[in-house]
Design a protein around this motif. Structure first.
Motif: not given
Length: 199
Positions: A136, A139, A143, A154, A158
């Motif tokens: 997380n 990501i 971002s 992401s 996955c």
């Protein structure tokens, strides 16, 4: 497997659920219940414990907070809500989801067990939490660069949850490498596959 038509993938999934629909549905309900309880506890804590104590002190003194302070308290409550949601998701909810994935993976060979859903809490819990946190974090950092790289990452990461479901003791670097290899050339196809469930 990713090169199979979407219809064939869905048919295989339906076949896998044959005779296991209600147990599978029950496992999903357990995870949904955990999610609901966590959300309710966090909402109660933020809505009734934090702001209430501050507002009560103002009411007792006879002085209501001004608009600026009210806005500040609203932002603070929202920030705490988000923080608690993220932390509880990583520490509690995600391990349940990974346990659910393990249940469905084992279902393919008839080895599923209700204890699969709490498997992470019994085995390599810290490692799973660490890897999910890093997933997380990466990501989120991508971002910040721009929204598109974050979306791409992401999808690139996955598969990590499914990798952890099969091997919760895997090293973080290896889990990331495997997910990258599995999604290489398939990110857009995975995106389309997720869209195929709409409607």
């Amino acid at each position: 497997m990713y090169k199979l038509p979407f219809s064939q993938l869905k048919t295989a999934a339906k076949y896998n659920l044959t005779g296991n629909y209600w147990p599978s549905f029950g496992m999903c309900l357990i995870v949904m219940a955990v999610s609901y309880v966590l959300s309710s506890v966090i909402s109660f804590f933020v809505a009734f414990m934090l702001p209430a104590s501050s507002l009560t002190s103002y009411i007792i003194s006879g002085n209501l907070p001004n608009q600026g302070l009210t806005d500040y308290m609203a932002i603070a409550s929202w920030s705490i809500n988000v923080l608690l949601t993220v932390v509880s998701s990583i520490l509690v909810l995600t391990p349940f989801y990974i346990g659910l994935y393990k249940y469905f993976i084992n279902q393919q060979t008839g080895r599923q067990n209700i204890n699969d859903i709490v498997h992470v809490f019994k085995t390599n819990y810290k490692n799973v939490v660490y890897i999910v946190f890093m997933q997380n974090l990466f990501i989120l950092l991508w971002s910040f660069v721009f929204i598109i790289p974050g979306i791409i990452k992401s999808y690139q990461y996955c598969m990590i949850d499914y990798i952890l479901a099969e091997n919760p003791g895997i090293e973080r670097k290896r889990a990331f490498e495997l997910s990258k290899a599995m999604t290489k050339g398939n990110k857009f196809r995975i995106f389309l596959f997720s869209l195929s469930f709409i409607g």
